[in-house]
Design a protein around this motif. Structure first.
Motif, PDB file in Angstrom:
ATOM      1  N   GLU A  92      -3.292  16.141   1.619  1.00  0.00           N
ATOM      2  CA  GLU A  92      -3.966  14.832   1.646  1.00  0.00           C
ATOM      3  C   GLU A  92      -3.023  13.790   1.046  1.00  0.00           C
ATOM      4  N   SER A  93      -2.587  14.063  -0.197  1.00  0.00           N
ATOM      5  CA  SER A  93      -1.710  13.124  -0.896  1.00  0.00           C
ATOM      6  C   SER A  93      -0.979  13.880  -2.002  1.00  0.00           C
ATOM      7  N   THR A  94       0.320  13.729  -2.066  1.00  0.00           N
ATOM      8  CA  THR A  94       1.073  14.437  -3.115  1.00  0.00           C
ATOM      9  C   THR A  94       0.687  13.893  -4.495  1.00  0.00           C
ATOM     10  N   ASN A  95       0.378  12.590  -4.588  1.00  0.00           N
ATOM     11  CA  ASN A  95      -0.037  12.041  -5.882  1.00  0.00           C
ATOM     12  C   ASN A  95      -1.357  12.660  -6.336  1.00  0.00           C
ATOM     13  N   SER A 115       3.979  16.002   5.582  1.00  0.00           N
ATOM     14  CA  SER A 115       3.159  14.873   6.031  1.00  0.00           C
ATOM     15  C   SER A 115       1.912  14.808   5.167  1.00  0.00           C
ATOM     16  N   GLN A 116       1.296  13.627   5.128  1.00  0.00           N
ATOM     17  CA  GLN A 116       0.081  13.452   4.320  1.00  0.00           C
ATOM     18  C   GLN A 116      -1.042  12.926   5.214  1.00  0.00           C
ATOM     19  N   LYS A 117      -2.235  13.475   4.966  1.00  0.00           N
ATOM     20  CA  LYS A 117      -3.381  13.020   5.765  1.00  0.00           C
ATOM     21  C   LYS A 117      -3.968  11.750   5.177  1.00  0.00           C
ATOM     22  N   GLY A 119      -2.196   9.604   2.689  1.00  0.00           N
ATOM     23  CA  GLY A 119      -1.171   9.030   1.820  1.00  0.00           C
ATOM     24  C   GLY A 119      -1.700   7.734   1.221  1.00  0.00           C
ATOM     25  N   ARG A 120      -1.512   7.574  -0.082  1.00  0.00           N
ATOM     26  CA  ARG A 120      -2.126   6.422  -0.751  1.00  0.00           C
ATOM     27  C   ARG A 120      -1.107   5.373  -1.177  1.00  0.00           C
ATOM     28  N   GLY A 121      -1.477   4.107  -0.988  1.00  0.00           N
ATOM     29  CA  GLY A 121      -0.739   2.996  -1.560  1.00  0.00           C
ATOM     30  C   GLY A 121      -1.518   2.511  -2.771  1.00  0.00           C
ATOM     31  N   ARG A 122      -1.247   1.289  -3.219  1.00  0.00           N
ATOM     32  CA  ARG A 122      -1.961   0.775  -4.388  1.00  0.00           C
ATOM     33  C   ARG A 122      -3.322   0.224  -3.971  1.00  0.00           C
ATOM     34  N   LEU A 123      -4.234   0.187  -4.899  1.00  0.00           N
ATOM     35  CA  LEU A 123      -5.551  -0.440  -4.727  1.00  0.00           C
ATOM     36  C   LEU A 123      -6.248  -0.007  -3.444  1.00  0.00           C
ATOM     37  N   GLY A 124      -6.215   1.281  -3.180  1.00  0.00           N
ATOM     38  CA  GLY A 124      -6.939   1.811  -2.030  1.00  0.00           C
ATOM     39  C   GLY A 124      -6.255   1.578  -0.688  1.00  0.00           C
ATOM     40  N   ARG A 125      -5.058   1.001  -0.715  1.00  0.00           N
ATOM     41  CA  ARG A 125      -4.350   0.821   0.563  1.00  0.00           C
ATOM     42  C   ARG A 125      -3.792   2.175   0.995  1.00  0.00           C
ATOM     43  N   ASN A 126      -3.356   2.252   2.252  1.00  0.00           N
ATOM     44  CA  ASN A 126      -2.883   3.557   2.706  1.00  0.00           C
ATOM     45  C   ASN A 126      -1.372   3.553   2.938  1.00  0.00           C
ATOM     46  N   TRP A 127      -0.830   4.747   2.977  1.00  0.00           N
ATOM     47  CA  TRP A 127       0.602   4.915   3.239  1.00  0.00           C
ATOM     48  C   TRP A 127       0.764   5.828   4.449  1.00  0.00           C
ATOM     49  N   GLN A 128       1.345   5.311   5.498  1.00  0.00           N
ATOM     50  CA  GLN A 128       1.583   6.100   6.714  1.00  0.00           C
ATOM     51  C   GLN A 128       2.596   7.196   6.391  1.00  0.00           C
ATOM     52  N   SER A 129       2.189   8.434   6.580  1.00  0.00           N
ATOM     53  CA  SER A 129       3.058   9.537   6.146  1.00  0.00           C
ATOM     54  C   SER A 129       3.245  10.592   7.215  1.00  0.00           C
ATOM     55  N   PRO A 176       6.650  -5.364  -7.046  1.00  0.00           N
ATOM     56  CA  PRO A 176       7.088  -4.407  -8.058  1.00  0.00           C
ATOM     57  C   PRO A 176       7.542  -3.073  -7.513  1.00  0.00           C
ATOM     58  N   ASN A 177       7.132  -2.743  -6.282  1.00  0.00           N
ATOM     59  CA  ASN A 177       7.253  -1.321  -5.907  1.00  0.00           C
ATOM     60  C   ASN A 177       7.749  -1.046  -4.497  1.00  0.00           C
ATOM     61  N   ASP A 178       8.429  -2.006  -3.882  1.00  0.00           N
ATOM     62  CA  ASP A 178       8.901  -1.762  -2.516  1.00  0.00           C
ATOM     63  C   ASP A 178      10.426  -1.746  -2.467  1.00  0.00           C
ATOM     64  N   LYS A 184      12.547  -5.525   5.617  1.00  0.00           N
ATOM     65  CA  LYS A 184      11.473  -4.626   6.074  1.00  0.00           C
ATOM     66  C   LYS A 184      11.330  -3.459   5.118  1.00  0.00           C
ATOM     67  N   LYS A 185      10.067  -3.038   4.965  1.00  0.00           N
ATOM     68  CA  LYS A 185       9.773  -2.016   3.954  1.00  0.00           C
ATOM     69  C   LYS A 185      10.164  -0.623   4.453  1.00  0.00           C
ATOM     70  N   VAL A 186      10.980   0.042   3.656  1.00  0.00           N
ATOM     71  CA  VAL A 186      11.401   1.399   4.015  1.00  0.00           C
ATOM     72  C   VAL A 186      10.843   2.399   3.006  1.00  0.00           C
ATOM     73  N   ILE A 209       9.119   7.468   1.615  1.00  0.00           N
ATOM     74  CA  ILE A 209      10.276   6.855   2.284  1.00  0.00           C
ATOM     75  C   ILE A 209      10.223   7.182   3.768  1.00  0.00           C
ATOM     76  N   ASN A 210      10.339   6.147   4.576  1.00  0.00           N
ATOM     77  CA  ASN A 210      10.415   6.358   6.021  1.00  0.00           C
ATOM     78  C   ASN A 210      11.828   6.840   6.335  1.00  0.00           C
ATOM     79  N   ALA A 211      11.980   8.137   6.433  1.00  0.00           N
ATOM     80  CA  ALA A 211      13.322   8.692   6.685  1.00  0.00           C
ATOM     81  C   ALA A 211      13.511   8.803   8.192  1.00  0.00           C
TER      82      ALA A 211
HETATM   83  C1  BT5 Z   1       2.879   1.441  -1.683  1.00  0.00           C
HETATM   84  O1  BT5 Z   1       1.670   0.819  -1.851  1.00  0.00           O
HETATM   85  O2  BT5 Z   1       3.826   0.998  -1.097  1.00  0.00           O
HETATM   86  C2  BT5 Z   1       2.948   2.824  -2.324  1.00  0.00           C
HETATM   87  C3  BT5 Z   1       3.220   3.907  -1.347  1.00  0.00           C
HETATM   88  C4  BT5 Z   1       3.398   5.235  -2.041  1.00  0.00           C
HETATM   89  C5  BT5 Z   1       3.415   6.371  -1.090  1.00  0.00           C
HETATM   90  C6  BT5 Z   1       3.738   7.669  -1.770  1.00  0.00           C
HETATM   91  S1  BT5 Z   1       4.029   8.964  -0.646  1.00  0.00           S
HETATM   92  C7  BT5 Z   1       3.981  10.132  -1.890  1.00  0.00           C
HETATM   93  C8  BT5 Z   1       2.886   9.709  -2.850  1.00  0.00           C
HETATM   94  N1  BT5 Z   1       1.597  10.259  -2.461  1.00  0.00           N
HETATM   95  C9  BT5 Z   1       0.747   9.296  -2.100  1.00  0.00           C
HETATM   96  O3  BT5 Z   1      -0.425   9.484  -1.710  1.00  0.00           O
HETATM   97  N2  BT5 Z   1       1.334   8.083  -2.218  1.00  0.00           N
HETATM   98  C10 BT5 Z   1       2.678   8.198  -2.728  1.00  0.00           C
HETATM   99  P1  BT5 Z   1       1.364  -0.690  -1.498  1.00  0.00           P
HETATM  100  O4  BT5 Z   1       2.339  -1.572  -2.211  1.00  0.00           O
HETATM  101  O5  BT5 Z   1      -0.064  -0.847  -1.780  1.00  0.00           O
HETATM  102  O6  BT5 Z   1       1.675  -0.832   0.023  1.00  0.00           O
HETATM  103  C11 BT5 Z   1       0.818  -0.307   0.991  1.00  0.00           C
HETATM  104  C12 BT5 Z   1       1.007  -1.150   2.247  1.00  0.00           C
HETATM  105  O7  BT5 Z   1       2.300  -0.859   2.851  1.00  0.00           O
HETATM  106  C13 BT5 Z   1      -0.018  -0.840   3.313  1.00  0.00           C
HETATM  107  O8  BT5 Z   1      -1.174  -1.618   3.162  1.00  0.00           O
HETATM  108  C14 BT5 Z   1       0.741  -1.190   4.606  1.00  0.00           C
HETATM  109  O9  BT5 Z   1       0.681  -2.577   4.854  1.00  0.00           O
HETATM  110  C15 BT5 Z   1       2.187  -0.860   4.260  1.00  0.00           C
HETATM  111  N3  BT5 Z   1       2.577   0.494   4.719  1.00  0.00           N
HETATM  112  C16 BT5 Z   1       1.795   1.592   4.855  1.00  0.00           C
HETATM  113  N4  BT5 Z   1       2.519   2.644   5.230  1.00  0.00           N
HETATM  114  C17 BT5 Z   1       3.793   2.208   5.359  1.00  0.00           C
HETATM  115  C18 BT5 Z   1       5.007   2.848   5.718  1.00  0.00           C
HETATM  116  N5  BT5 Z   1       5.082   4.154   5.978  1.00  0.00           N
HETATM  117  N6  BT5 Z   1       6.121   2.074   5.757  1.00  0.00           N
HETATM  118  C19 BT5 Z   1       6.087   0.741   5.463  1.00  0.00           C
HETATM  119  N7  BT5 Z   1       4.962   0.104   5.111  1.00  0.00           N
HETATM  120  C20 BT5 Z   1       3.827   0.827   5.051  1.00  0.00           C
END
Ligand code: BT5
Length: 321
Positions: A92-95, A115-117, A119-129, A176-178, A184-186, A209-211
């Protein structure tokens, strides 16, 4: 992977393209030839291409592009980060996984998923994994007050940017975290902290990281602002080597973090900053601040000079420009 499987891989690698007989493998492992054959089959299932001839033996032809702990540890130049690696084809998420085990885990433990089903970003946002990316979390247990935790996000951003730069790409850090390449965000970083009495218990730093991923497959709204190492380089990266470098960079920065003033890391960070000097809007759950980004404070907050000349420091938020 069991130790016997890892040992077979090690022996075949050592043979460097020369065949190793089933008999020899069996003897060295203390198992039957039939057992060796079973091990070889399971390695093949895991993606290793192994040529087998009944007369001469086994030859390792291709190591798969998988982030197996045995592959990462083979050549990993760290003493703390990555001593323990938990590996999953999918999670689901490594974090989230790291958080569940953090209290008992040793410092430096790494959780990796192909891969993550969820993947979490900050504040409930998602991370494409999708597969081909690097999704990992590192458990750290620094003895620091809670209000120093944001420093670790900056430290990790710097480590990730340095690793990407070692490939010859112009990676810059957006507060702070990109990490960005050509705007473009990698890479994104998610730092999660557990604290007691204002003192940090553990910190999970999640790095995505989008590798080797095709960002055109991302949903609209994300793909326009995203890039990948593969896209920028025009060729796939060796993800095992990349992760080895990344863990090494994190360890080097972490040593600096623990032994030197934070200004040592901060000045390197500022050198690679994409944000300082730009007109920015910082959004927090409670307010929005517009102005020029003029610096980063000792705790990792961004300093913004607003139109009316005030200097405002913000420790977290979404930064837009
Ligand atoms: C982040 O949040 O950028 C933190 C991402 C952290 C991901 C890692 S993967 C391993 C570990 N396990 C987890 O579950 N999470 C961590 P934030 O600053 O909130 O940015 C999220 C936003 O970035 C989304 O709302 C999208 O707009 C955009 N985004 C989502 N997936 C992306 C991707 N693969 N590449 C570029 N942008 C993306």
């Amino acid at each position: 992977m069991s130790t016997n499987l890892a040992e077979i891989i090690r022996i075949l690698k050592e043979a460097d393209g020369k065949p190793v007989s089933g008999e020899e493998l069996g003897e060295r492992l203390g198992v039957s030839r039939a057992m060796v054959w079973k091990y070889i089959s399971s390695l093949k299932e895991g993606g290793y291409e192994i040529e087998s001839s009944p007369k001469t033996g086994y030859i390792l032809k291709v190591v798969p592009d998988m982030l197996y702990p045995e592959e990462i540890k083979d050549g990993l130049n760290t003493t703390l980060i990555g001593n323990n690696i938990f590996y999953f084809a999918e999670l689901e998420s490594t974090n989230s996984f790291a958080k569940e085990m953090a209290k008992e885990a040793e410092e430096g433990t790494v959780v990796i998923a192909e891969s993550q089903k969820k993947g979490r970003g900050r504040l409930g946002r998602n991370w494409q994994s999708p597969k081909g990316g690097v999704n990992l979390s590192v458990i750290l247990k620094p003895n620091i007050p809670l209000d120093h935790a944001a420093r670790l996000t900056l430290m990790t951003g710097l480590a990730a940017a340095n690793t990407i730069r070692s490939l010859g790409l112009d990676a810059r850090i957006k507060w702070p975290n990109d990490v960005l390449i050509k705007d473009k965000k990698v890479c994104g970083i998610l730092t999660e902290v557990d604290a007691e009495m204002e003192q940090v218990d553990y910190i999970i730093i999640g790095i995505g990281i989008n590798a080797n991923v095709n960002v055109d497959d991302f949903p609209p709204g994300i793909r326009e602002n995203a890039t990948s190492l593969q896209k920028e380089l025009g060729t796939e990266v060796n993800r095992v080597e990349f992760v080895q470098k990344l863990l090494y960079e994190i360890e080097q920065q972490y040593i600096k973090f623990k032994t030197q003033e934070f200004s040592a890391i901060l000045s390197e960070w500022i050198n690679l900053s994409d944000t300082i000097g730009k007109n920015v809007t910082i959004m927090t759950p409670s307010k929005m601040v517009e102005g020029k980004a003029i610096g980063i404070t000792d705790t990792g907050a961004i300093s913004v000079r607003t139109k009316d000349g005030k200097r405002v420091n913000l420790i977290a938020g979404r930064c837009v420009y």
